[in-house]
Design an enzyme around this catalytic site. Structure first.
Site, short mmCIF file in Angstrom:
data_model
loop_
_atom_site.label_atom_id
_atom_site.label_comp_id
_atom_site.label_asym_id
_atom_site.label_seq_id
_atom_site.Cartn_x
_atom_site.Cartn_y
_atom_site.Cartn_z
N ARG A 1 56.18 45.38 39.19
CA ARG A 1 55.09 44.72 38.47
C ARG A 1 55.62 43.67 37.50
O ARG A 1 55.06 42.59 37.34
CB ARG A 1 54.25 45.74 37.72
N CYS B 1 37.55 50.88 41.55
CA CYS B 1 38.03 50.13 40.40
C CYS B 1 37.27 50.58 39.17
O CYS B 1 36.10 50.99 39.27
CB CYS B 1 37.80 48.64 40.66
N HIS C 1 37.74 42.83 41.19
CA HIS C 1 38.25 42.00 40.09
C HIS C 1 37.68 40.59 40.14
O HIS C 1 38.24 39.65 39.58
CB HIS C 1 39.79 41.97 40.07
N TYR D 1 38.33 39.96 34.46
CA TYR D 1 39.27 39.16 35.24
C TYR D 1 38.81 37.73 35.46
O TYR D 1 39.59 36.88 35.86
CB TYR D 1 39.56 39.83 36.59
MN LIG Z 1 40.69 47.58 39.30
#
Ligand SMILES: [Mn+2]
Ligand SMILES: [Mn+2]
Ligand SMILES: [Mn+2]
Ligand SMILES: [Mn+2]
Lengths: 442, 442, 442, 442
Positions: free
Chosen positions: C96, C172, C202, C256
């Site tokens: 990441r 999510c 997102h 997002y």
């Molecule tokens: Mn998510």
């Protein structure tokens, strides 16, 4: 295609072949055919000889360097073909007679394309076409398959859905006939007429009509609503449309719409012929017999004028016109059966439709129709449902699906009748429907 | 809605009203109705009084603080309403008798919703509904219009297309009846059954069926294909489906599908009733007469059990259930007629469909269906074409469009028959079709 | 599922697992879990032991008959599973860090789901998920796959398109977080809020928002346009929206969206963190270290409250809620990633979308959205294009497609930058991207 | 049109006009123009005189019976026109300079069609075009409106959505330029090239490319992926595409794609010009000055060759070609901006698109594209979102919508930047944006 064009005609022994030959000769300047292979099956060998010899005499007379080959070996013929045309009839006219007569016993129209007759013609034809497709894939993968075999819509759907061949065009003379009818009605030359066609094979509508590019739809609708214009509107059955219907529909119908918008009258009319033993198959059989007598004449070296009375006029001419436009990348507009690709909004993008297309070397490109007018959307969708269930039955040999196909067909509209008709027709056409009998035995 | 709910029932004199009252009483805890206005027209005054007084006795017995008002003044009733239910019948049962009987004279099913009967019921009803919509817009713009008046699909389509009212739900007892039939067939409680409904009013299919959320579709299709399960499958006409059809269709039909998938058998059956003068209107008329005799009894203060034999069972119950779910933002699944909004792919987003919806305070939200199964896509599209042309004829009074609507209807399928039927029915219903006769005079 | 439920959690050594355990314990009455298998890879063995032992202590404390199994043998675990949850991270947090830092070197946001970071997380994750799908197909074909592994939208798309598994749901915590944010803004309990969600993972919008079923969208838009409501609107980056934008957009954004509607500000902000070595991965790494220290404590038998600061709050809770609704056929509304099936008009029916769904035992059923509002249609389509090209690159290891995916991504928008970033990231993640290096060697 | 054709050119004082005149002269045989009205506004009177007199000299030299009229009275000119072409520039080149320079101050590309510059050009232009549409409706309702005024896509969208004019075609020289570029690349004559165009104005893709009807797409993609083919691929900015991008995209880009797939490089490049005061407007201004000096020469009676360096080559030629094909119902294929009507699946049927069409007397008929390739679907949808929000802002003068339009534009991608740019540009273009200042005053 550099050395000239190779054309293969499957069902070459058909009585239509002389028109095809005439077409190739007439358009030779644009479409230099080098080899023409006429292919038929054992059963049709005699006809193939007769027609093939006439073809050779016609070519000889023309003085053109076209080689005509007659063969029963389909695979030999297909090797490196540029265009394959299919115009065969599985089971010959005897099968057609059954397609017409058995449904009528139950008071139901046979209708050789979108009715019970069409279902059974499809069940017999589709496996053969798919077999040809497998040969094309192997032997001439770049070839265009030009299919005139009915039911042309169902056959095109089946090829698109169940074969790897994408270069298929389904062809019909109905749209060209509508243009000619309108030209006559308006007393203008055919070349000045253009119609925006949209729908399915034998279920096609003219959404607009132009003379020299100017819409004359309102005028044409008015003329068609006038019962005295009988020559055009009574073209199938001697029956005219009610003027209110024509006006409110506000689109040009094709002759086959009589079966769906005049069902009762058509049943009554055909039942009378049925009683007299004069359904279409019988009439055609007699005509064909006479034609083949003519074709045998060793002095005949032209398409005999009697062929035009056979029905199916312009079919072969339309085929040659289409092949020429593909070959020359002409970019003219022709109505053909091809993959929808979004042209008609409520029909799946991967289904076959019959619409006005631009004809290019890369094939027909449909002109966008958008959504069909509200009143016609239902019947078009219904026949598409029928075609798809029927094609699936043809491929799988699924008895239940054959019954379903007829039940949802508006000419039958009864599960009980559907079953009775399917049972009797399956038995009658047994020899040509191995996929169903294999299933039953398993 | 803080002070309790105001409900207005147009056609309050209907024999169904006691079921509605019973529903409001039973669900009072969730749905605290403060005012119930039963509205009718002059012609129905006597019935309104009889039913209204029974309603008052029922409320009194319940001890609930619901005020029942009877009125012929629709506008007074609509002021500030929260929910408006419509269950009226323009022309009463006499009109229905004509809707049924006239088409049968021509050998055509009347079919009071999607056939010629439905066309004429629509032509009589739609202008009245649109008039009510104008009143709602002015007097109670936040109200939900819950319509049970048939043809409910065509009426919902017309309101969505020709009024400014967006808060309309069309309601039918067919889906709930299908669930109950399946529950009985599987011998499980109704509450455990869920069906994925999709289609149009009286043309709805069950695309899947679940017990406790687990699909039992295959089992149900097998059971329905078994001719011995007569109690469910013979629900309309005493006629069962051919098992092959049921299996290949692979979807649950609704009772009204008999008219389209068994047209000939249904015609034959109804012609027998017709000869005997026993079409449905006659039967219902007698039933209603008996019901109103019961209702008059000043000692009656419950919904009489005989009402359940009237047909239309669960209609009012379904209405109260729907109103409760809207009022309480319940979020349960109910099949209703609402704007498609993409739920069914090949039907326009702005058309009415009958699908399983989540019921919220913001109205029904359709669950996405995607595209309908191939075999049913055609008939659904056809009936949508019919509904739209019919709704347009109702609004415009266009004679040609009325003929077109019947011609494209698969029960008629003939422009000539369509014209004959329209002509005779227009004359028969003249008093209730001013839009057509105004046009003719102009 | 009669004997109790078997759940398999792949990536069981995740720091989130205690929340999952807590969820199963709290909902045991509705969701009687019999076996819980925590699966991890060799690399994560130590974490699995630590978390697994805490899980066992939590279950022991609860007194419930849940068996917790720890294993590195995924196939053993999957046998006959009812639900499989996936929450693994290929390459762990070091990967990441690279996803975030490398793009920033080029002045481009890493964005771990829909940006370059998301592309590379997808390239590493999708082959593993597809491998799991093959195991599921073989070992527990009836199981539901509940994926929380990011990029959840791209992963769901890949599973739908490149595996035989249809029973997948992508999950999510963003939508639930939006509901909670709105609840706080309006000062009402979370349970009273409902949002109509539509879009992609997102990249989801709230198209309407209700309190007790009544739309409060106008009020919410006004509140969100008020820059003083900082607690909600600055949720990702400490940056508020311009009020004119919020009003004209007329839809709720998700956190997002900051990356796409405030790109420059976000780049500037992240570049500062980048310089300081404080990108999210570094922060999370430290948090995780601390959490695992806590988890090791043999006296700890609850989810430690510090976990809630980890981010990803409600993720596991959302998962247990979803599993419970599937298991019990609850029929409540939850926003999840599932097959579109026509819910959003301009997205293909077979693509993954994130929309409000009814959760049934048969899976999520999307509520029809119709077409997205004009202003959001473009970005949603763009991210779908990105997800599809990225998923194809992940499956094929096609280097050119990886570059194409980044070029069409609005955070990159340059073929040259795309190539530079892909080159550096491919090299950095080499060990986890065999599909690309196999291709290069061949 | 029997007596010859009347053409009205609004913005007749444009430097392009001599090319238009040349076009009409060259095609006179096919397109017998009787009257040509050059219309301009007071501000452009001097240019109109200069260009108009050159036009008259050119016509005189040709010896053709074309009457050239110069006027400031638009309504007098429009009376009974057959074709109206629009090529005006509200605010002249000074406005363009602002469109380019102000965004660059914020580090954002101005992009005069699909970027901030395009937004403001649209805001200035759309009200004028809609005013012209109202005149056309009244004075020459049968006329075709051929618009070359940029942003041509947004303008066509606005006319389709906010006027009653349906006979509008938007025209651009980008597609013809792509064909010529490909012809050069392949070293074949332009006439042998055909491209399947699909997308939006200045956002159009070549989905396939043919030589003599045979697809050469693979070859062309290979050539375009070769960085040494600089003459074609560096056509806008001296920047070539990365070969991996070109291969994976598998479609031909248009020059304007540089702004979206090479955003950073283009910003850097334009910032350099900006610093030097050499943005396109300044360059063009100087070129125009020189051209008008040439035009003044009373001995000049041909289109001066220097005009071809002006940019916008083929624009007027394309216009004359289009008008000729409409007038003669030619049925050739030309790429134009027209109503989608289902040609591109994910764009609304009633929106404007730029696609290959058959040109008939009834207007352009789009060839069905089906769905766009996955990688390009997103950007096309995004620009359509931008165009629609921008057109709405232009019509309503809604400040928030103008900010929204820029925020969702990928060249801006920031609400804060959007607001800053909108604020400064509104002020700068104040005199030409009354709709915004009226709103503010109210
Ligand atoms: Mn998510
Ligand atoms: Mn035909
Ligand atoms: Mn009903
Ligand atoms: Mn242009």
């Amino acid at each position: 295609m550099t050395k000239g064009i190779k054309i293969v005609t499957i069902g070459g022994g058909s009585s239509y072949t002389p028109e095809l030959i005439e077409g190739f000769i007439k358009r030779y300047d644009e479409l230099p055919v080098r080899e023409l292979w006429l292919v038929d099956v054992e059963e049709g060998k005699e006809k193939l000889e007769i027609v093939g010899n006439l073809a050779k005499r016609m070519v000889k007379k023309s003085g053109l360097p076209i080689n005509v080959h007659l063969t029963l070996d389909r695979r030999e013929a297909l090797k490196d073909a540029d265009f394959v045309t299919t115009q065969f009839r599985v089971g010959l006219l005897d099968a057609r007679a059954k397609d017409e007569r058995i449904p009528l016993k139950y008071g139901v129209l046979g209708q050789e394309t979108n009715g019970p007759g069409g279902l059974f013609k499809g069940l017999r034809t589709i496996p053969v076409i798919l077999d040809i497709c497998r040969d094309i894939e192997e032997l001439c993968p770049e070839a265009w398959l030009i299919n005139f075999t009915n039911p042309a819509g169902m056959v095109t759907e089946a090829v698109l859905r169940y074969s790897n061949i994408k270069k298929i065009v389904g062809l019909c003379n109905v749209p060209i006939g509508m243009e000619m009818g309108i030209a006559k009605l308006l007393d203008v030359d055919h070349s000045r007429i253009r119609i925006d066609f949209a729908g399915l094979n034998h279920m096609v509508y003219g959404l607009d009509v132009y003379v020299d590019g100017v819409s004359v739809k309102d005028q044409v609708i008015d003329l068609l609503s006038d019962p005295t214009n009988s020559s055009f509107v009574k073209n199938v059955a001697g029956l005219g449309w009610e003027p209110e219907f024509t006006k409110a529909l506000n689109a040009l119908t094709c002759p086959y719409h009589m079966y769906y918008y005049k069902t009762r009258e058509m049943v009554e009319k055909e039942l009378i012929n049925y009683e007299k033993g004069e359904t279409r198959a019988e009439v055609v059989k007699q005509l064909e017999k006479e034609l083949f007598e003519l074709y045998k004449d060793p002095n005949l070296d032209i398409k005999p004028p009697q062929l035009e009375q056979r029905g199916g006029a312009y079919y072969s001419d339309a085929a040659v016109r289409l092949i020429t436009s593909i070959y020359t990348d002409k970019g003219d507009i022709q109505p053909v059966n091809t993959i929808n690709n979004g042209a008609i909004a409520s029909i799946p993008a991967d289904s076959a439709v019959e619409v006005s297309c631009i004809i290019t070397k890369d094939g027909p490109k449909p002109i966008s129709v958008g959504d069909l007018p509200v009143p016609v959307r239902g019947l078009v969708q219904t026949i598409k449902s029928f075609e798809r269930v029927a094609a699936e039955a043809a491929v799988t040999g699924d008895y239940d699906k054959a019954i379903l196909a007829l039940t949802i067909n508006p000419l039958v509209a009864s599960d009980k009748l559907a079953k009775q008709i399917v049972d009797e027709m399956l038995e009658a056409h047994k020899d040509y429907l191995p996929q169903f009998f294999k299933t039953v035995q398993a």
